[in-house]
Design a protein around this motif. Structure first.
Motif, PDB file in Angstrom:
ATOM      1  N   VAL A   1     -69.969  68.114  93.083  1.00  0.00           N
ATOM      2  CA  VAL A   1     -71.094  68.903  93.563  1.00  0.00           C
ATOM      3  C   VAL A   1     -71.248  70.132  92.681  1.00  0.00           C
ATOM      4  N   GLN A   2     -72.428  70.320  92.147  1.00  0.00           N
ATOM      5  CA  GLN A   2     -72.706  71.463  91.278  1.00  0.00           C
ATOM      6  C   GLN A   2     -74.130  71.940  91.519  1.00  0.00           C
ATOM      7  N   LEU A   3     -74.275  73.245  91.717  1.00  0.00           N
ATOM      8  CA  LEU A   3     -75.598  73.826  91.936  1.00  0.00           C
ATOM      9  C   LEU A   3     -76.038  74.717  90.779  1.00  0.00           C
ATOM     10  N   ILE A   4     -75.087  75.397  90.135  1.00  0.00           N
ATOM     11  CA  ILE A   4     -75.381  76.223  88.959  1.00  0.00           C
ATOM     12  C   ILE A   4     -74.428  75.795  87.855  1.00  0.00           C
ATOM     13  N   ASP A   5     -74.963  75.283  86.760  1.00  0.00           N
ATOM     14  CA  ASP A   5     -74.099  74.758  85.706  1.00  0.00           C
ATOM     15  C   ASP A   5     -73.653  75.854  84.741  1.00  0.00           C
ATOM     16  N   ALA A   6     -72.909  75.463  83.711  1.00  0.00           N
ATOM     17  CA  ALA A   6     -72.326  76.426  82.776  1.00  0.00           C
ATOM     18  C   ALA A   6     -73.377  77.187  81.978  1.00  0.00           C
ATOM     19  N   ASP A   7     -74.588  76.652  81.883  1.00  0.00           N
ATOM     20  CA  ASP A   7     -75.675  77.313  81.171  1.00  0.00           C
ATOM     21  C   ASP A   7     -76.531  78.181  82.092  1.00  0.00           C
ATOM     22  N   GLY A   8     -76.114  78.293  83.349  1.00  0.00           N
ATOM     23  CA  GLY A   8     -76.850  79.111  84.301  1.00  0.00           C
ATOM     24  C   GLY A   8     -78.082  78.434  84.878  1.00  0.00           C
ATOM     25  N   ILE A   9     -78.159  77.123  84.730  1.00  0.00           N
ATOM     26  CA  ILE A   9     -79.312  76.383  85.247  1.00  0.00           C
ATOM     27  C   ILE A   9     -79.047  75.957  86.684  1.00  0.00           C
ATOM     28  N   ARG A  10     -79.999  76.235  87.545  1.00  0.00           N
ATOM     29  CA  ARG A  10     -79.879  75.888  88.967  1.00  0.00           C
ATOM     30  C   ARG A  10     -80.344  74.455  89.182  1.00  0.00           C
ATOM     31  N   HIS A  11     -79.470  73.635  89.735  1.00  0.00           N
ATOM     32  CA  HIS A  11     -79.776  72.237  90.005  1.00  0.00           C
ATOM     33  C   HIS A  11     -79.974  72.039  91.506  1.00  0.00           C
ATOM     34  N   PRO A  12     -81.180  71.658  91.932  1.00  0.00           N
ATOM     35  CA  PRO A  12     -81.399  71.428  93.362  1.00  0.00           C
ATOM     36  C   PRO A  12     -80.648  70.194  93.845  1.00  0.00           C
ATOM     37  N   SER A  13     -80.179  70.254  95.079  1.00  0.00           N
ATOM     38  CA  SER A  13     -79.497  69.133  95.710  1.00  0.00           C
ATOM     39  C   SER A  13     -79.988  69.032  97.143  1.00  0.00           C
ATOM     40  N   PRO A  14     -80.747  68.012  97.472  1.00  0.00           N
ATOM     41  CA  PRO A  14     -81.334  67.898  98.815  1.00  0.00           C
ATOM     42  C   PRO A  14     -80.315  67.991  99.947  1.00  0.00           C
ATOM     43  N   THR A  15     -79.117  67.430  99.721  1.00  0.00           N
ATOM     44  CA  THR A  15     -78.136  67.420 100.806  1.00  0.00           C
ATOM     45  C   THR A  15     -77.268  68.666 100.846  1.00  0.00           C
ATOM     46  N   ILE A  16     -77.122  69.354  99.736  1.00  0.00           N
ATOM     47  CA  ILE A  16     -76.230  70.510  99.671  1.00  0.00           C
ATOM     48  C   ILE A  16     -76.963  71.837  99.823  1.00  0.00           C
ATOM     49  N   ASP A  17     -78.201  71.903  99.331  1.00  0.00           N
ATOM     50  CA  ASP A  17     -78.931  73.175  99.333  1.00  0.00           C
ATOM     51  C   ASP A  17     -79.082  73.779 100.724  1.00  0.00           C
ATOM     52  N   GLN A  18     -79.186  72.920 101.740  1.00  0.00           N
ATOM     53  CA  GLN A  18     -79.376  73.433 103.102  1.00  0.00           C
ATOM     54  C   GLN A  18     -78.219  74.327 103.551  1.00  0.00           C
ATOM     55  N   TRP A  19     -77.046  74.135 102.940  1.00  0.00           N
ATOM     56  CA  TRP A  19     -75.872  74.899 103.357  1.00  0.00           C
ATOM     57  C   TRP A  19     -75.814  76.283 102.729  1.00  0.00           C
ATOM     58  N   VAL A  20     -76.658  76.529 101.738  1.00  0.00           N
ATOM     59  CA  VAL A  20     -76.705  77.858 101.112  1.00  0.00           C
ATOM     60  C   VAL A  20     -78.145  78.356 101.034  1.00  0.00           C
ATOM     61  N   ALA A  21     -79.008  77.816 101.889  1.00  0.00           N
ATOM     62  CA  ALA A  21     -80.419  78.200 101.879  1.00  0.00           C
ATOM     63  C   ALA A  21     -80.610  79.681 102.200  1.00  0.00           C
ATOM     64  N   ASP A  22     -79.659  80.279 102.911  1.00  0.00           N
ATOM     65  CA  ASP A  22     -79.766  81.681 103.309  1.00  0.00           C
ATOM     66  C   ASP A  22     -79.261  82.640 102.231  1.00  0.00           C
ATOM     67  N   VAL A  23     -78.665  82.107 101.157  1.00  0.00           N
ATOM     68  CA  VAL A  23     -78.090  82.964 100.114  1.00  0.00           C
ATOM     69  C   VAL A  23     -79.185  83.373  99.130  1.00  0.00           C
ATOM     70  N   SER A  24     -79.614  84.611  99.227  1.00  0.00           N
ATOM     71  CA  SER A  24     -80.660  85.132  98.358  1.00  0.00           C
ATOM     72  C   SER A  24     -80.069  85.526  97.006  1.00  0.00           C
ATOM     73  N   ASP A  25     -80.931  85.837  96.063  1.00  0.00           N
ATOM     74  CA  ASP A  25     -80.460  86.304  94.763  1.00  0.00           C
ATOM     75  C   ASP A  25     -79.693  87.613  94.895  1.00  0.00           C
ATOM     76  N   ALA A  26     -80.092  88.447  95.847  1.00  0.00           N
ATOM     77  CA  ALA A  26     -79.369  89.701  96.079  1.00  0.00           C
ATOM     78  C   ALA A  26     -77.955  89.430  96.574  1.00  0.00           C
ATOM     79  N   GLN A  27     -77.827  88.425  97.452  1.00  0.00           N
ATOM     80  CA  GLN A  27     -76.496  88.074  97.939  1.00  0.00           C
ATOM     81  C   GLN A  27     -75.675  87.394  96.849  1.00  0.00           C
ATOM     82  N   LEU A  28     -76.343  86.649  95.988  1.00  0.00           N
ATOM     83  CA  LEU A  28     -75.655  86.038  94.861  1.00  0.00           C
ATOM     84  C   LEU A  28     -75.145  87.131  93.908  1.00  0.00           C
TER      85      LEU A  28
END
Length: 375
Positions: free
Chosen positions: A23-50
């Motif tokens: 499972v990977q959401l942000i790769d080594a190049d900083g690219i965000r990869h959407p994942s339909p099944t995983i994204d729901q678990w971090v949907a509340d994490v804003s860029d400020a929280q990141l």
């Protein structure tokens, strides 16, 4: 490829492995990869929280570098670096509830930082000033466990206690890839599965058990072992703080809602030595280290922020100021630590007064009295 599922409290099924190796959401190049099944678990994490998670990782790395320097300067007897493993520790620790309990190994200083442990307490044991560094009941985190894998059994025992108390909290236990070859860890998984204990087994696969590469003890993914014990597992990019947080939330949700144990293999890399008494250049290829430095958990978030014009001068200044402040406090607390008395070695060994311990204390005091100055 191993596939397992857990149920969210809404009863919806969630696949623990997507179509990639982990499972990977942000790769080594900083690219965000959407994942339909995983994204729901971090949907509340804003860029400020990141950005807050980014700050945590930078600060924890600074603590680690400072502690290594203190050891080299003779202020610490030993230090177990976590360099490269910041995302695994911060992403998982920030997913925990306050009432969840932590059973660490000896490298989870980033987890302890997130839990609010005092900075000087992070080094009290490594300076040789105490048996243990903090009150586990206050921080809901046990003190470091140096015996490899022993804490996994403690976690299951604690988890069974949670069940008997009728509580809905969970316990997470951290260990490395080397601990998966220990009998304690395998026995812990047997009991966790049998009792359906609310335990999250969090393996930080940093690829090296001191000088032994993970390939010598595991010919397949470590996460594939757990289903044999009846425990669903998932494999996550341990250098991706967002993916680690999502994986930990999935496992915790399962534990909190009566679903039993879950096993997470966070694929990361120990970029420093096993401890400060180790020389990794004797057994590790420089090209391998360079390959993993390119996957650095902090730099990939910086690349992500840069792609969104979020790595501002203000953010960089804020994070640097925080890291500088923590490092200064950390160093001052270590060097200024009050020296323990010789007889304090008997303190906090048992909760209640023990006749055997008291006899030992008395005999040792009499022995010291034979020397000029006593204590």
């Amino acid at each position: 490829m191993l596939r397992s599922t857990v149920s969210k409290s809404s009863d919806s099924e969630v696949d623990l492995l997507d179509d990639r190796d982990f499972v990977q959401l942000i790769d080594a190049d900083g690219i965000r990869h959407p994942s339909p099944t995983i994204d729901q678990w971090v949907a509340d994490v804003s860029d400020a929280q990141l950005a807050d998670l980014y700050e945590d990782m930078v600060v924890v790395r600074r603590i680690d570098v400072e502690a290594t320097a203190l050891q080299r300067q003779g202020e610490l007897g030993l230090w177990p670096p976590l360099l490269g493993q910041e995302a695994s520790q911060i992403g998982s620790a920030r997913a925990l509830r306050d009432d969840d309990f932590i059973m660490p190994s000896y490298r989870e200083n980033g987890v302890a930082y997130c839990r609010g442990v005092a900075l000087d307490d992070l080094v009290r044991v490594w300076r040789g000033h105490a048996h243990g560094s903090w009150d586990p009941s206050e921080f809901r985190m046990a003190i470091p466990a140096v015996i490899i894998g022993a804490q996994t059994l403690h976690a299951v025992g604690y988890g069974v206690g949670i069940l008997r108390d009728g509580a809905d909290s969970a316990v997470i236990t951290y260990f490395g890839d080397g601990a998966t070859s220990q009998g304690d860890t395998n026995e812990a998984m047997i009991f966790a599965a049998t009792y359906q204990a609310p335990v999250v087994f969090f393996c930080q696969n940093n690829h090296w058990a001191i000088s032994e590469p993970v390939g010598l003890q595991a010919t397949r993914h470590i996460s594939e072992r757990a289903p044999g014990f009846g425990i669903p597992s998932m494999r996550v990019d341990g250098n991706d703080v967002l993916a680690v947080m999502a994986a930990t939330r999935i496992a915790l949700d399962r534990a909190h809602n009566g679903g039993g144990p879950t096993y997470i293999e966070a694929v990361t890399y120990r970029m420093g030595p096993h401890t400060t008494s180790d020389d990794p250049t004797r057994y590790r290829d420089a090209d391998e280290l360079a390959e993993w430095k390119a996957k650095d958990p902090i730099s990939r978030l910086e690349k992500y922020f840069e792609s969104k014009d979020l790595l501002t001068d203000e953010l960089k200044a804020r994070v640097k100021a925080k890291a500088d402040s923590v490092a200064a406090e950390f160093r001052a607390g270590c060097i200024g630590m009050e020296e323990p008395t010789i007889m304090s070695v008997f303190d906090h060994v048992t909760i209640e007064i023990d006749p055997v311990l008291e006899r030992q204390r008395s005999q040792y005091a009499a022995y010291l009295a034979n020397f000029e100055g006593g204590e």
